[in-house]
Scaffold this motif. Sequence first.
Motif, short mmCIF file in Angstrom:
data_model
loop_
_atom_site.label_atom_id
_atom_site.label_comp_id
_atom_site.label_asym_id
_atom_site.label_seq_id
_atom_site.Cartn_x
_atom_site.Cartn_y
_atom_site.Cartn_z
N PHE A 1 0.83 -1.21 0.00
CA PHE A 1 0.00 0.00 0.00
C PHE A 1 0.87 1.26 0.00
O PHE A 1 0.64 2.19 -0.77
CB PHE A 1 -0.94 -0.01 1.21
N TYR A 2 1.88 1.30 0.87
CA TYR A 2 2.73 2.48 0.95
C TYR A 2 3.61 2.64 -0.29
O TYR A 2 3.95 3.76 -0.67
CB TYR A 2 3.58 2.46 2.22
N LYS A 3 3.97 1.54 -0.93
CA LYS A 3 4.72 1.64 -2.18
C LYS A 3 3.85 2.23 -3.29
O LYS A 3 4.32 3.04 -4.10
CB LYS A 3 5.24 0.27 -2.61
N VAL A 4 2.58 1.85 -3.32
CA VAL A 4 1.66 2.41 -4.30
C VAL A 4 1.44 3.89 -4.02
O VAL A 4 1.45 4.73 -4.94
CB VAL A 4 0.32 1.64 -4.30
N VAL A 5 1.26 4.24 -2.75
CA VAL A 5 1.09 5.65 -2.37
C VAL A 5 2.32 6.45 -2.76
O VAL A 5 2.21 7.57 -3.29
CB VAL A 5 0.79 5.77 -0.85
N LEU A 6 3.50 5.90 -2.53
CA LEU A 6 4.74 6.58 -2.88
C LEU A 6 4.85 6.79 -4.39
O LEU A 6 5.23 7.87 -4.85
CB LEU A 6 5.94 5.79 -2.36
N THR A 7 4.49 5.78 -5.15
CA THR A 7 4.54 5.89 -6.61
C THR A 7 3.57 6.96 -7.12
O THR A 7 3.93 7.79 -7.96
CB THR A 7 4.22 4.53 -7.25
N SER B 1 2.51 12.46 -9.04
CA SER B 1 1.85 13.75 -8.80
C SER B 1 2.87 14.88 -8.70
O SER B 1 2.65 15.98 -9.22
CB SER B 1 1.02 13.67 -7.53
N LEU B 2 4.00 14.63 -8.05
CA LEU B 2 5.05 15.64 -7.95
C LEU B 2 5.65 15.95 -9.31
O LEU B 2 5.92 17.11 -9.64
CB LEU B 2 6.13 15.19 -6.97
N LEU B 3 5.83 14.92 -10.13
CA LEU B 3 6.32 15.12 -11.48
C LEU B 3 5.33 15.93 -12.30
O LEU B 3 5.71 16.84 -13.05
CB LEU B 3 6.58 13.76 -12.15
N HIS B 4 4.05 15.64 -12.14
CA HIS B 4 3.00 16.39 -12.84
C HIS B 4 3.00 17.86 -12.42
O HIS B 4 2.85 18.76 -13.26
CB HIS B 4 1.64 15.76 -12.58
N SER B 5 3.17 18.12 -11.14
CA SER B 5 3.19 19.51 -10.68
C SER B 5 4.43 20.25 -11.20
O SER B 5 4.35 21.45 -11.51
CB SER B 5 3.11 19.58 -9.16
N ILE C 1 4.81 12.00 -0.04
CA ILE C 1 6.07 11.26 -0.23
C ILE C 1 6.78 11.08 1.11
O ILE C 1 7.26 9.98 1.43
CB ILE C 1 6.97 12.00 -1.24
N MET C 2 6.84 12.13 1.91
CA MET C 2 7.49 12.01 3.22
C MET C 2 6.77 10.99 4.11
O MET C 2 7.41 10.19 4.79
CB MET C 2 7.55 13.38 3.91
N TYR C 3 5.46 11.00 4.08
CA TYR C 3 4.67 10.07 4.89
C TYR C 3 4.92 8.62 4.46
O TYR C 3 5.14 7.74 5.30
CB TYR C 3 3.20 10.43 4.76
N ALA C 4 4.92 8.38 3.16
CA ALA C 4 5.12 7.02 2.65
C ALA C 4 6.54 6.53 2.92
O ALA C 4 6.75 5.37 3.28
CB ALA C 4 4.80 6.96 1.16
N VAL C 5 7.52 7.41 2.76
CA VAL C 5 8.92 7.01 3.00
C VAL C 5 9.13 6.68 4.47
O VAL C 5 9.85 5.72 4.80
CB VAL C 5 9.87 8.11 2.52
N LEU C 6 8.52 7.43 5.36
CA LEU C 6 8.67 7.14 6.79
C LEU C 6 8.09 5.78 7.15
O LEU C 6 8.62 5.08 8.01
CB LEU C 6 7.99 8.23 7.63
#
Length: 111
Positions: free
Chosen positions: A5-11, A16-20, A56-61
Amino acid sequence: MAKIFYKVVLTVAFISLLHSAISAAQHRSYIRLNELEFTHLPLDVFIQTLLSLFTIMYAVLHLAGDFKEIKASAELENKSWETFRNIPSFYVFSHRGGKCSPSKASLEESE
């Protein structure tokens, strides 16, 4: 299951960051083409960037695992004094003690 789940959220957050980032670059080129003055990014791009960054920070943690304490003594509290001196890089097996031993000397002479 949680790691997936967290890997999917991170991806998704990285996409989304790339899109922004692409949206910010497009906005910047639009301003240059129309010879307008750049004051700030549009609010939706700014909010998307912040949300992506925090996600991203939440998923990496959650994917990083258990963290160790910053205190150096926290890991060493459970070890005894003998384990501090037990360092394999200081082991010496070929020393002159074998040459001085009477049993070793008699074995070498007989050969």
